[in-house]
Write an enzyme that holds these catalytic residues in place. Structure first.
Site, mmCIF file in Angstrom:
data_model
loop_
_atom_site.group_PDB
_atom_site.id
_atom_site.type_symbol
_atom_site.label_atom_id
_atom_site.label_comp_id
_atom_site.label_asym_id
_atom_site.label_seq_id
_atom_site.Cartn_x
_atom_site.Cartn_y
_atom_site.Cartn_z
ATOM 1 N N ASP A 13 0.830 -1.202 0.000
ATOM 2 C CA ASP A 13 0.000 0.000 0.000
ATOM 3 C C ASP A 13 0.866 1.255 0.000
ATOM 4 O O ASP A 13 1.986 1.251 0.505
ATOM 5 C CB ASP A 13 -0.917 -0.017 1.234
ATOM 6 C CG ASP A 13 -2.076 0.968 1.101
ATOM 7 O OD1 ASP A 13 -2.405 1.351 -0.046
ATOM 8 O OD2 ASP A 13 -2.647 1.358 2.131
ATOM 9 N N HIS A 30 2.277 3.450 -9.056
ATOM 10 C CA HIS A 30 2.066 2.027 -9.377
ATOM 11 C C HIS A 30 3.228 1.499 -10.218
ATOM 12 O O HIS A 30 3.677 0.370 -10.034
ATOM 13 C CB HIS A 30 0.743 1.837 -10.124
ATOM 14 C CG HIS A 30 -0.467 2.213 -9.308
ATOM 15 N ND1 HIS A 30 -0.622 1.834 -8.000
ATOM 16 C CD2 HIS A 30 -1.579 2.947 -9.618
ATOM 17 C CE1 HIS A 30 -1.786 2.305 -7.536
ATOM 18 N NE2 HIS A 30 -2.362 2.989 -8.505
ATOM 19 N N LEU A 125 10.995 -20.390 -5.102
ATOM 20 C CA LEU A 125 10.013 -19.534 -4.428
ATOM 21 C C LEU A 125 8.707 -19.633 -5.204
ATOM 22 O O LEU A 125 8.731 -19.754 -6.427
ATOM 23 C CB LEU A 125 10.490 -18.067 -4.444
ATOM 24 C CG LEU A 125 9.496 -17.047 -3.874
ATOM 25 C CD1 LEU A 125 9.532 -17.063 -2.347
ATOM 26 C CD2 LEU A 125 9.808 -15.621 -4.357
HETATM 27 C C1 IPE Z 1 -5.351 -2.727 -0.134
HETATM 28 O O1 IPE Z 1 -5.068 -1.389 -0.329
HETATM 29 C C2 IPE Z 1 -5.368 -3.443 -1.453
HETATM 30 C C3 IPE Z 1 -4.087 -3.596 -2.114
HETATM 31 C C4 IPE Z 1 -2.912 -3.259 -1.633
HETATM 32 C C5 IPE Z 1 -4.139 -4.236 -3.403
HETATM 33 P P1 IPE Z 1 -6.217 -0.284 -0.449
HETATM 34 O O2 IPE Z 1 -5.529 1.012 -0.585
HETATM 35 O O3 IPE Z 1 -7.172 -0.673 -1.510
HETATM 36 O O4 IPE Z 1 -6.942 -0.430 0.966
HETATM 37 P P2 IPE Z 1 -7.838 0.597 1.793
HETATM 38 O O5 IPE Z 1 -8.889 1.133 0.855
HETATM 39 O O6 IPE Z 1 -6.923 1.677 2.271
HETATM 40 O O7 IPE Z 1 -8.375 -0.214 2.924
HETATM 41 C C1 IPE Z 2 -1.661 0.197 -3.337
HETATM 42 O O1 IPE Z 2 -1.411 1.547 -3.378
HETATM 43 C C2 IPE Z 2 -1.811 -0.387 -4.716
HETATM 44 C C3 IPE Z 2 -3.169 -0.830 -5.059
HETATM 45 C C4 IPE Z 2 -4.196 -0.845 -4.256
HETATM 46 C C5 IPE Z 2 -3.375 -1.261 -6.421
HETATM 47 P P1 IPE Z 2 -2.611 2.612 -3.364
HETATM 48 O O2 IPE Z 2 -2.970 2.933 -4.783
HETATM 49 O O3 IPE Z 2 -3.705 2.144 -2.509
HETATM 50 O O4 IPE Z 2 -1.866 3.855 -2.723
HETATM 51 P P2 IPE Z 2 -2.475 4.873 -1.666
HETATM 52 O O5 IPE Z 2 -2.949 4.078 -0.504
HETATM 53 O O6 IPE Z 2 -3.597 5.577 -2.370
HETATM 54 O O7 IPE Z 2 -1.331 5.758 -1.335
HETATM 55 MG MG MG Z 3 -4.143 2.406 -0.526
#
Ligand code: IPE
Ligand code: IPE
Ligand code: MG
Length: 227
Positions: A13, A30, A125
């Site tokens: 995240d 990303h 792995l």
């Molecule tokens: C969790 O992250 C999902 C992934 C890392 C793929 P999100 O950014 O979607 O989660 P919330 O919305 O903060 O709970």
């Molecule tokens: C996690 O990073 C990746 C996915 C959920 C695909 P986020 O896109 O949720 O990044 P933040 O949380 O908005 O910074």
């Molecule tokens: Mg996120």
């Protein structure tokens, strides 16, 4: 005897915030995040203990994001799997997925199937990507299939039918990006996982930080309900 980090699961995240902090568009985060996936997977493949690395890449809730971001993530995934095939082979990494990929484009589903086939003999792995994954969805699907088969619902029967339990229980669950929640990830398999939350945003996460988390994990006392 110290704890063995056989199965590590990571909620990757913080990509969006990483980019926004730099005045970049979220998708740039990303892109950088995908590079970290490669670095971390290569590191894990050379680690004597780690057998399974499960990475949360797209949740069942992530469809709520703007279409442009979702489309970008799908393209990024497709390109990653195509361009990194050599990396999987070189590091002898088996590629697997959990989650319902039937909602993905046919081209992406084919790419996923191809990489699984190419890497199925490798055993250094197993990298499991969680794609359109949601733990509640997975548990509900398992219960439904047991009911339809007229089978009794027990811990053992559920465990067998939950798709992701074939990779075994999670020993160490890490979430980057500072939030302290599971966001519907591996709820069943993490029943006794050791949890680590780091403020580091995923694009800044390094093998060195992983190693320091594993060092901490080794010092934790896992009692599994005993004394
Ligand atoms: C969790 O992250 C999902 C992934 C890392 C793929 P999100 O950014 O979607 O989660 P919330 O919305 O903060 O709970
Ligand atoms: C996690 O990073 C990746 C996915 C959920 C695909 P986020 O896109 O949720 O990044 P933040 O949380 O908005 O910074
Ligand atoms: Mg996120």
């Amino acid at each position: 005897m110290s704890n063995i980090a056989r199965h590590i699961a990571i909620i990757m995240d913080g990509n969006g915030r990483w980019a926004t902090e730099r005045g970049l568009r979220r998708v740039k985060g990303h892109e950088r995040g995908a590079e970290v996936v490669r670095t971390l997977t290569t590191h894990a493949s050379n680690h004597p203990e780690i057998e399974v690395l499960t990475l949360y890449a797209f949740s069942t809730e992530n469809w709520k994001r703007p279409k442009m971001e979702v489309d970008f993530l799908m393209r990024l995934l497709n390109n990653y799997l195509k361009n990194e095939t050599e990396t999987y082979i070189r590091n002898e990494v088996r590629f697997e997925t959990i989650g319902d990929i039937s909602r993905f484009s046919p081209a992406l589903q084919e790419q996923i199937a191809r990489l699984k086939e190419t890497t199925k003999h490798f055993s250094k792995l197993t990298q499991v990507l969680a794609l359109n994954y949601g733990s509640q969805d997975e548990i509900a699907r398992a219960a439904k299939s047991l009911c339809e088969g007229g089978e009794e619902i027990t811990i053992e029967s559920l465990e067998k039918s939950i798709e992701s339990s074939r990779f075994g229980p999670v020993d160490l669950l890490i979430r980057t990006g500072g939030e302290q929640r599971l966001s519907n990830f591996l709820l069943w398999q993490s029943a006794y996982a050791e949890l680590f939350f780091t403020p580091t945003l995923w694009p800044d996460f390094t093998p060195e930080e992983l190693e320091s988390i594993i060092d901490d994990f080794k010092k934790r006392q896992r009692r599994f309900g005993g004394i």
